[in-house]
Scaffold this active site. Structure first.
Site, PDB file in Angstrom:
ATOM      1  N   ARG A  43      98.877  51.941 -27.068  1.00 23.94           N
ATOM      2  CA  ARG A  43      98.233  50.632 -26.979  1.00 23.94           C
ATOM      3  C   ARG A  43      98.786  49.850 -25.791  1.00 23.94           C
ATOM      4  O   ARG A  43      99.999  49.725 -25.616  1.00 23.94           O
ATOM      5  CB  ARG A  43      98.479  49.838 -28.269  1.00 23.94           C
ATOM      6  CG  ARG A  43      97.803  48.472 -28.272  1.00 23.94           C
ATOM      7  CD  ARG A  43      98.218  47.696 -29.508  1.00 23.94           C
ATOM      8  NE  ARG A  43      97.797  48.380 -30.714  1.00 23.94           N
ATOM      9  CZ  ARG A  43      96.576  48.301 -31.213  1.00 23.94           C
ATOM     10  NH1 ARG A  43      95.658  47.575 -30.604  1.00 23.94           N
ATOM     11  NH2 ARG A  43      96.254  48.942 -32.314  1.00 23.94           N
ATOM     12  N   SER A  57      99.477  37.059 -42.483  1.00 19.92           N
ATOM     13  CA  SER A  57      99.635  37.969 -43.609  1.00 19.92           C
ATOM     14  C   SER A  57     101.107  38.298 -43.850  1.00 19.92           C
ATOM     15  O   SER A  57     101.574  38.354 -45.003  1.00 19.92           O
ATOM     16  CB  SER A  57      98.847  39.252 -43.351  1.00 19.92           C
ATOM     17  OG  SER A  57      99.079  40.208 -44.362  1.00 19.92           O
ATOM     18  N   GLU A  83     104.094  49.021 -34.017  1.00 21.87           N
ATOM     19  CA  GLU A  83     104.571  47.987 -33.094  1.00 21.87           C
ATOM     20  C   GLU A  83     103.916  46.638 -33.363  1.00 21.87           C
ATOM     21  O   GLU A  83     104.547  45.590 -33.207  1.00 21.87           O
ATOM     22  CB  GLU A  83     104.333  48.404 -31.641  1.00 21.87           C
ATOM     23  CG  GLU A  83     104.947  47.434 -30.640  1.00 21.87           C
ATOM     24  CD  GLU A  83     104.879  47.932 -29.212  1.00 21.87           C
ATOM     25  OE1 GLU A  83     104.908  47.083 -28.299  1.00 21.87           O
ATOM     26  OE2 GLU A  83     104.814  49.158 -29.007  1.00 21.87           O
TER      27      GLU A  83
END
Length: 337
Positions: A43, A57, A83
């Site tokens: 990513r 959350s 991550e």
């Protein structure tokens, strides 16, 4: 790692959940400061809005799913998977998170990092494409093996990897979500994908509209028009027409066909027409009818003489005119000069 193990996905690398005895190291809690981002993280772009939702959350429920890590020198841990959870925990103000420690080799660490993100669908199309490329080039996997590993079709893998050929500017649009993978694949066929990408974004075009613009922009090679070659037969007919025109004193055209041809005699006055009829052995009276149109049938059935009654007219012989050609050669011997 074999293709068979790769095909099993994360279970093959992490071990089955119902076999804790095979896991030499299990879940433990470590300080956030002891965790480091992984070198094999596929990513490159972290969506801020999605990350903010994850932070909220984590604030209410904490980090439920452990991060996947491997131990490094000095008591540190390298993050292999999770991550985003680590970043969210930092923003949420946590001090520690649960981790699953695994003894991964570099090869296994890369496979887990790539497959986890691919199976979670957390990657943008370019990150996904780069992940496929690394798995294929660095671990010698085929597209078929890779497709089985991540649960995608082979064509999906192939089409996604094609996105790596896009210009950097277009890749940037894709990474930030300004363009979808469908738009990007359509741009691959464009002569100028960067300019077309700007147009698509400015006008908010859908994928089908983008595909049409891309196809319309492709230069089509002009079809070479071959000059029409005059047949030898027609060339001879033109030469004979010139000879006949000089003999009769009127314009003459001969049009060659596959079988036979047309003989066109053009007159300007009725006197010329009378003279032409006399030369051809017809009666002068046959050239005058109240309708100013004359049709005379020769002795050979099928020869038709058509006369227009204006000051300028044409006499057209067709059908059996071919009988006057001997070996594609017109004879003037029968014309009374």
């Amino acid at each position: 790692m074999s293709a068979r193990n790769l095909g099993r996905g994360l279970n093959a690398l992490l071990g089955d959940a119902d076999e804790p005895a095979q896991q030499p190291q299990g879940v433990k809690t470590v300080l956030l400061s002891d965790l480091e981002p992984g070198s094999f993280q596929p990513r490159r772009v972290f969506d801020e809005e999605a990350l903010s939702d994850l932070v909220e959350s984590v604030k209410t429920k904490g980090v439920i799913q452990p991060l996947i890590v491997r131990e490094q020198n000095g008591g540190k841990y390298e993050i292999i998977g999770g991550e985003r959870r680590w970043r969210a925990a930092q923003r949420a103000g946590l001090r520690e998170v649960p981790v699953l420690v695994k003894n991964f080799s570099d090869k296994e660490a890369m496979e887990v990092a790539l497959i986890e993100n691919l199976q979670r669908q957390d990657l943008n199309p370019l990150e996904e494409a780069e992940g496929y490329r690394r798995l294929m080039e660095e671990f010698s996997n085929t597209q078929e093996e890779l497709a089985q590993a991540v649960g995608k079709s082979r064509s999906h893998v192939a089409n996604t990897m094609r996105l790596l050929a896009l210009p950097e500017k277009v890749k940037g649009y894709l990474e930030t979500g300004k363009l979808t993978s469908g738009h990007a694949r359509a741009l691959l066929t464009s002569k100028d994908p960067e300019a077309l990408a700007d147009t698509v974004i400015a006008k908010g075009l859908n994928v089908r509209q983008t595909e049409k613009l891309a196809q319309d922009g492709i230069e089509k090679k002009p079809r070479k028009v071959q000059p029409k070659k005059q047949s030898d037969k027609q060339a001879e007919c033109d030469s004979l027409a010139a000879d006949l025109s000089r003999a009769l004193g009127i314009r003459v055209a001969i049009r060659s066909k596959t079988v036979g041809g047309d003989l066109i005699l053009t007159y300007e006055t009725l006197e010329q027409l009378d003279g032409l009829i006399r030369r051809l052995g017809a009666s002068p009276a046959a050239g005058r009818q109240t309708s100013d149109t004359l049709t005379a049938e020769s002795a050979d059935e099928g020869d038709t003489l058509s006369l227009d009654g204006d000051d300028i007219g044409e006499v057209v012989f067709d059908g059996s005119f071919s009988d006057s050609l001997d070996g594609d050669t017109l004879s003037l011997d029968n014309i009374d000069k």
